[in-house]
Design an enzyme around this catalytic site. Structure first.
Site, mmCIF file in Angstrom:
data_model
loop_
_atom_site.group_PDB
_atom_site.id
_atom_site.type_symbol
_atom_site.label_atom_id
_atom_site.label_comp_id
_atom_site.label_asym_id
_atom_site.label_seq_id
_atom_site.Cartn_x
_atom_site.Cartn_y
_atom_site.Cartn_z
ATOM 1 N N SER A 7 -16.270 35.609 26.089
ATOM 2 C CA SER A 7 -17.328 36.314 25.368
ATOM 3 C C SER A 7 -16.949 37.776 25.211
ATOM 4 C CB SER A 7 -18.649 36.218 26.134
ATOM 5 O OG SER A 7 -19.528 37.212 25.643
ATOM 6 N N HIS A 32 -16.083 33.678 21.788
ATOM 7 C CA HIS A 32 -17.549 33.593 21.794
ATOM 8 C C HIS A 32 -18.129 34.951 21.384
ATOM 9 C CE1 HIS A 32 -21.391 31.850 23.200
ATOM 10 N NE2 HIS A 32 -21.663 33.061 23.688
ATOM 11 N N ASP A 34 -21.533 37.130 20.756
ATOM 12 C CA ASP A 34 -22.957 37.209 21.088
ATOM 13 C C ASP A 34 -23.675 38.149 20.131
ATOM 14 O OD1 ASP A 34 -23.289 35.511 23.419
ATOM 15 O OD2 ASP A 34 -21.919 36.897 24.422
ATOM 16 N N MET A 36 -27.173 39.758 19.034
ATOM 17 C CA MET A 36 -28.501 40.047 19.597
ATOM 18 C C MET A 36 -29.239 41.027 18.688
ATOM 19 S SD MET A 36 -27.550 40.527 23.603
ATOM 20 C CE MET A 36 -26.385 39.436 24.433
ATOM 21 N N HIS A 65 -23.006 32.856 18.737
ATOM 22 C CA HIS A 65 -24.239 32.555 19.478
ATOM 23 C C HIS A 65 -25.324 33.512 18.984
ATOM 24 C CE1 HIS A 65 -26.235 32.705 23.785
ATOM 25 N NE2 HIS A 65 -27.033 32.182 22.877
ATOM 26 N N MET A 67 -28.670 35.094 19.082
ATOM 27 C CA MET A 67 -29.873 35.394 19.878
ATOM 28 C C MET A 67 -30.758 36.294 19.032
ATOM 29 S SD MET A 67 -27.877 35.931 23.467
ATOM 30 C CE MET A 67 -26.298 36.094 22.632
ATOM 31 N N MET A 136 -28.001 27.699 28.452
ATOM 32 C CA MET A 136 -27.951 29.067 28.989
ATOM 33 C C MET A 136 -28.108 28.995 30.504
ATOM 34 S SD MET A 136 -27.279 31.139 26.572
ATOM 35 C CE MET A 136 -27.306 32.559 27.679
ATOM 36 N N GLY A 141 -29.263 37.994 26.921
ATOM 37 C CA GLY A 141 -29.493 39.405 26.641
ATOM 38 C C GLY A 141 -28.422 40.318 27.208
ATOM 39 N N PHE A 142 -27.854 39.933 28.331
ATOM 40 C CA PHE A 142 -26.897 40.809 29.003
ATOM 41 C C PHE A 142 -25.789 39.996 29.668
ATOM 42 C CE2 PHE A 142 -31.036 42.785 28.951
ATOM 43 C CZ PHE A 142 -30.749 44.013 28.343
ATOM 44 N N GLY A 143 -24.608 40.595 29.725
ATOM 45 C CA GLY A 143 -23.529 40.015 30.509
ATOM 46 C C GLY A 143 -23.686 40.415 31.967
ATOM 47 N N GLY A 144 -22.873 39.819 32.808
ATOM 48 C CA GLY A 144 -22.799 40.230 34.204
ATOM 49 C C GLY A 144 -23.940 39.773 35.091
ATOM 50 N N ASP A 174 -23.161 29.162 29.508
ATOM 51 C CA ASP A 174 -23.001 30.578 29.173
ATOM 52 C C ASP A 174 -23.813 31.420 30.151
ATOM 53 O OD1 ASP A 174 -22.688 33.020 27.919
ATOM 54 O OD2 ASP A 174 -23.670 32.446 26.048
ATOM 55 N N GLY A 175 -23.100 32.221 30.946
ATOM 56 C CA GLY A 175 -23.759 33.153 31.855
ATOM 57 C C GLY A 175 -23.374 32.911 33.306
ATOM 58 N N GLY A 176 -22.710 33.922 33.886
ATOM 59 C CA GLY A 176 -22.367 33.822 35.301
ATOM 60 C C GLY A 176 -21.306 32.779 35.618
ATOM 61 N N GLY A 196 -17.654 36.129 30.054
ATOM 62 C CA GLY A 196 -17.427 37.489 29.590
ATOM 63 C C GLY A 196 -16.827 38.345 30.687
HETATM 64 C C1 DX5 Z 1 -25.682 36.489 27.525
HETATM 65 C C2 DX5 Z 1 -24.550 36.084 26.608
HETATM 66 C C3 DX5 Z 1 -23.317 35.682 27.299
HETATM 67 C C4 DX5 Z 1 -22.669 36.743 28.156
HETATM 68 C C5 DX5 Z 1 -22.019 36.073 29.327
HETATM 69 O O1 DX5 Z 1 -26.832 36.691 26.773
HETATM 70 O O2 DX5 Z 1 -24.955 34.981 25.803
HETATM 71 O O3 DX5 Z 1 -22.370 35.125 26.400
HETATM 72 O O4 DX5 Z 1 -21.712 37.482 27.467
HETATM 73 O O5 DX5 Z 1 -21.542 37.067 30.152
HETATM 74 P P1 DX5 Z 1 -21.050 36.835 31.651
HETATM 75 O O6 DX5 Z 1 -19.912 35.871 31.600
HETATM 76 O O7 DX5 Z 1 -20.670 38.196 32.068
HETATM 77 O O8 DX5 Z 1 -22.217 36.265 32.422
HETATM 78 ZN ZN ZN Z 2 -23.442 33.834 24.566
#
Ligand code: DX5
Ligand code: ZN
Length: 226
Positions: A7, A32, A34, A36, A65, A67, A136, A141-144, A174-176, A196
């Site tokens: 991502s 990927h 994102d 938003m 993706h 959002m 999901m 909304g956010f990475g990390g 997707d996520g974590g 990501g």
């Molecule tokens: C969150 C995004 C993800 C995000 C994942 O809303 O859809 O794609 O980038 O990030 P990590 O891998 O850091 O959780």
């Molecule tokens: Zn995503």
């Protein structure tokens, strides 16, 4: 084989082209993207012109993706910009069947996704029409953010639901996702891993991030006999 989809949300936006080329060279399967809008999710990222710019930097499929509220308004723009897979949130689509058909008619592969608290029943009727369901594993909304552990069982229940249709539909998560959570989701049935932070902000570099995820996914496939 499990596909790895870095991502770009976690990449250096001032060097996006270089980040995408590095991910491709390191063996990524998709890029990927994102998108938003500051309404559906509390963050704003990028739109069709950036997808078009990325299109010229890589041959990898662009996994977009969305959002965003009312995504139907922008499907044609994203398809024209070079999106290969367009995934919409069920929470934003009152006429999901129509939206999914519109994505296919534009020449892209349709995906549907759902937030952690949204029931799998919201995607059941779309399984005959989509190529991918994105589970999901954090709130978008956010990475990390940290992986939500109850999503492993959700992936397993979705895998059973898809198996009952007799169709091949990818399950993306997707996520974590990192080398600890990847084996859990792969054993449950995930076939596409979005990551990501663990790729673009990996302390050992992006290539290590991708190869560690792939190794973790492969070891899970071996132990589950999948
Ligand atoms: C969150 C995004 C993800 C995000 C994942 O809303 O859809 O794609 O980038 O990030 P990590 O891998 O850091 O959780
Ligand atoms: Zn995503």
């Amino acid at each position: 084989m499990v596909k790895i989809a870095p991502s770009i949300l976690a990449a250096d936006f001032a060097e996006l082209g270089a980040a995408v080329r590095a991910a491709e060279a390191a063996g990524a399967d998709y890029i990927h993207v994102d998108v938003m809008d500051g309404h559906f999710v509390p963050n704003i990222t990028i739109g069709p012109p950036v997808v078009a710019a990325l299109r010229s930097t890589t041959k990898l499929p662009l996994d977009v993706h969305l959002m965003i509220e009312a995504p139907d308004r922008f499907l044609a723009d994203f398809a024209k910009s070079g999106a290969d897979i367009i995934t919409v949130h069920v929470e934003t689509c009152p006429h999901l069947h129509r939206t999914v058909q519109a994505i296919r008619a534009l020449g892209a592969r349709p995906g549907v996704t759902l937030n952690p608290a949204t029931s799998l029943e919201t995607v059941r009727e779309s399984l005959p029409y989509v190529d991918q369901v994105l589970v999901m594993t954090v709130n978008p909304g956010f990475g990390g953010q940290s992986y939500i552990p109850t999503m492993t069982d959700k992936v397993a229940r979705l895998a059973a639901m898809i198996a009952a249709t007799g169709r091949t539909v990818d399950i993306e998560v997707d996520g974590g996702i990192d080398p600890t959570t990847a084996p859990m989701v792969v054993r449950a049935g995930a076939t596409v891993l979005v990551a990501g932070t663990n790729v673009f902000r990996n302390a050992h570099g992006l290539a290590v991030g991708i190869s560690e995820l792939r190794a973790a996914a492969n070891s899970a496939l071996r132990t589950s006999g999948g």
